[in-house]
Write an enzyme that holds these catalytic residues in place. Structure first.
Site, PDB file in Angstrom:
ATOM      1  N   CYS A   1       4.803 -11.584  -6.484  1.00 14.27           N
ATOM      2  CA  CYS A   1       4.357 -12.493  -7.550  1.00 14.27           C
ATOM      3  C   CYS A   1       4.790 -13.928  -7.211  1.00 14.27           C
ATOM      4  O   CYS A   1       4.227 -14.548  -6.319  1.00 14.27           O
ATOM      5  CB  CYS A   1       4.875 -12.023  -8.901  1.00 14.27           C
ATOM      6  SG  CYS A   1       3.986 -12.738 -10.299  1.00 14.27           S
TER       7      CYS A   1
ATOM      8  N   HIS B   1       2.859  -6.451  -8.779  1.00 14.53           N
ATOM      9  CA  HIS B   1       4.217  -5.886  -8.795  1.00 14.53           C
ATOM     10  C   HIS B   1       4.189  -4.434  -8.315  1.00 14.53           C
ATOM     11  O   HIS B   1       4.141  -3.502  -9.135  1.00 14.53           O
ATOM     12  CB  HIS B   1       4.799  -5.967 -10.205  1.00 14.53           C
ATOM     13  CG  HIS B   1       5.130  -7.353 -10.638  1.00 14.53           C
ATOM     14  ND1 HIS B   1       6.375  -7.924 -10.435  1.00 14.53           N
ATOM     15  CD2 HIS B   1       4.382  -8.305 -11.240  1.00 14.53           C
ATOM     16  CE1 HIS B   1       6.378  -9.153 -10.904  1.00 14.53           C
ATOM     17  NE2 HIS B   1       5.179  -9.418 -11.394  1.00 14.53           N
TER      18      HIS B   1
ATOM     19  N   GLU C   1       6.525  -2.622  -7.197  1.00 16.36           N
ATOM     20  CA  GLU C   1       7.735  -1.859  -7.551  1.00 16.36           C
ATOM     21  C   GLU C   1       7.532  -1.005  -8.792  1.00 16.36           C
ATOM     22  O   GLU C   1       8.214   0.017  -8.976  1.00 16.36           O
ATOM     23  CB  GLU C   1       8.914  -2.813  -7.762  1.00 16.36           C
ATOM     24  CG  GLU C   1       8.881  -3.670  -9.003  1.00 16.36           C
ATOM     25  CD  GLU C   1       8.113  -4.980  -8.873  1.00 16.36           C
ATOM     26  OE1 GLU C   1       8.255  -5.859  -9.734  1.00 16.36           O
ATOM     27  OE2 GLU C   1       7.351  -5.102  -7.884  1.00 16.36           O
TER      28      GLU C   1
END
Length: 547
Positions: free
Chosen positions: A380, A519, A521
């Protein structure tokens, strides 16, 4: 119709409720049941997305664009069940809904009260989707006795009363403090916690007792007697080296069996714990270590980057290495040399964030990784900083920056290679936003598709050309700078399906340097590591010369 398990926290400590809920969900899945986990939070914020990471840790984003509590990340990581916007609610959201109902005239001019209006709104939330799963696990945030949580406790009391007998149980997590001076565990806090719970009409069926020491039989009997719980339903929760030991540890202590007994389910399917045994083997049997620097601005609170740290752990498991994470405050070298702070690391990760503070340090981290050929993952804002670094130092745009920084300062200082996103495509519809909209409303949230460039590193990492990832941002790299940046070697290798929004950039002459606007993750799991984190850790492992 789902059976409900309500998980509450004790007077002294509620630490570990989210982990216990997630582990129990995984154990029920291992027995062949379907589950969904939910979080009811007592804080008054309507939207967790407006909260500082210092206040509440990271904001976890779902596929459908909900900004939720970080515990939902645990739920997903342990069960693999994608969370939804109906899986998290705060007091603020409940009260907001009640006030909106009143303004619409739904209550026909009646006086609005906590009971029944607020409690009914909570119960409506609990009912959503209860015909889809075998078990619904609902964690109540905070601790019993908190004034903010009282409407939730009253709502679950009413809810269990409304349901047929045996369809709801209560699980209570407490702390057994150990006094080293006298060498004993104290059960009195647990007794008082259960007494407080009983005073509001809730009697726990299962007690999960956090303890540093083994619980002697005498203390276990005492807890069972004075808390009116069966002795075999007093479950010990000991400190673990890794949170991913929790399913096996709780199974050894009999948590899943206690829950099934409380429901009267017998005989129950035997659990298949093969996946969790493999996860634990990968955690404890490694071939070495890699050192990764996370250069961020919320480094004082690790929970601000919870999913990133866990995703790195998953990447380490996939590569049979232990990932040692160092938290590096980007502000430390905002105006100085980054080298003294970044030397010796096998890889560098720059995560997301908001605001200008610390961004010059992040830009220097990207420059250091590029120049020294160190594996770099920018997420990001971390991608945007890498683009700004390239624009300044390779493309000759000396005053390159982000519109976000100018908006914050109140005047123009930069050429905006990163601009405020005002329009994008979601599905078949066009979405428009203004900078003056409510904070959460200005963001591009949730899962979006992206198309990868054939032959690129990311296409090789993903093993395909079409991906779907979760977003949470309101600023975007300006596509008009693409040609100039690609001439310098920074390739735009992932784009939105309409070709207007850059999703991924990578340096073509670098061993591993990738920036992503989304994102990744948020979708990583211990038994299914995200491809980007798996390959990032592999690159770090190669860089450390372990192989």
């Amino acid at each position: 119709m789902a059976r409900y398990i309500f998980i509450t926290g004790g007077v002294v400590s509620s630490l570990g409720k989210g982990l216990a809920s997630a582990a129990l969900g995984a154990l029920l899945q291992a027995r062949g049941y379907t589950v969904r986990l939910r979080k009811l939070d007592p804080y008054l914020n309507v939207d967790p997305g407006t909260m500082s990471p210092f206040e509440h840790g990271e904001v976890f984003v779902t596929d459908d664009g909900a900004e939720t509590d970080l515990d939902l990340g645990h739920y997903e990581r342990f069960t693999g069940v994608p969370a939804r916007n109906t899986d998290s609610v705060s007091s603020g959201r409940i009260y907001s809904n009640v006030l909106e109902n009143e303004r619409r005239g739904d209550y026909l001019g009646k006086t609005i009260q906590v009971v029944p209006h607020v409690t009914n709104e909570i119960k409506e939330f609990l009912h959503v989707g209860d015909d889809e799963v075998d078990f619904m696990l609902c964690e109540i945030g905070g601790t019993v006795g908190d004034i903010e949580g009282l409407p939730f406790f009253e709502a679950i009391r009413q809810f269990s009363h409304d349901k047929p007998r045996g369809q709801c149980i209560f699980m209570h997590l407490t702390l057994l403090p150990y006094l080293a001076a006298s060498g004993e565990l104290k059960t009195k806090p647990t007794q008082h916690s259960v007494k407080e719970l009983q005073s509001i009409g809730i009697a726990p069926d299962v007690l999960v007792c956090r303890s540093e020491q083994p619980i002697p039989e005498k203390e276990r009997n005492k807890i069972a007697l004075f808390c009116n719980v069966r002795k075999e339903h007093v479950v010990a929760a000991y400190d673990l080296k890794s949170i991913y030991e929790a399913p096996l540890a709780y199974h050894r202590e009999g948590l899943d069996q206690a829950v099934l007994d409380a429901f009267g389910i017998a005989p129950a399917p035997r659990p298949d714990l093969t996946v969790w045994k493999d996860v634990n083997d990968r955690i404890h049997n490694t071939d070495g270590n890699v050192n990764v620097a996370i250069v961020g601005k919320y480094t004082q609170l690790e929970d601000a980057y919870k999913s990133i740290k866990e995703a790195l752990t998953h990447g380490g498991m996939a590569n049979r290495v232990k990932v040692n994470v160092s938290w590096v405050d980007a502000e430390v070298f905002d105006k100085g040399d980054a080298a003294p702070y970044l030397e010796g690391y096998d890889a560098i990760l720059v995560p997301g964030g908001f605001g200008e503070r610390g961004t010059e340090g992040k830009i220097k981290a990207a420059q250091y990784a590029r120049e020294h050929k160190i594996p770099y993952l920018g997420i990001c804002l971390g991608m945007q900083m890498a683009v700004i670094e390239a624009a300044r130092n390779k493309a000759g745009i000396a005053d390159a920056g982000s519109e976000e920084f100018d908006h914050e300062a109140g005047h123009t200082r930069f050429e905006p290679v990163v601009y405020h996103l005002k329009e994008w495509v979601q599905g078949n519809a066009k979405v428009k936003r203004k900078a003056s909209d409510d904070k959460g409303g200005t963001m591009r949230l949730g899962a979006y598709d992206a198309t990868l460039l054939e032959g690129s590193k990311v296409a090789d990492v993903y093993g395909g050309l079409a991906i779907e990832e979760r977003h949470r941002h309101r600023y975007e790299v300006d596509i008009k700078y693409r040609e100039k940046l690609e001439e310098c070697g920074l390739k735009f290798t992932g784009m939105s399906p309409d070709g207007r929004l850059p999703e991924i950039v990578e340096w073509e002459d670098h061993p591993w340097f990738i920036g992503v606007q989304f994102h990744p993750e948020l979708k990583s799991k211990p038994f299914d590591p995200h491809p980007l984190f798996r390959d990032f850790v592999r690159a770090a492992k190669d860089n450390s010369r372990l192989v």
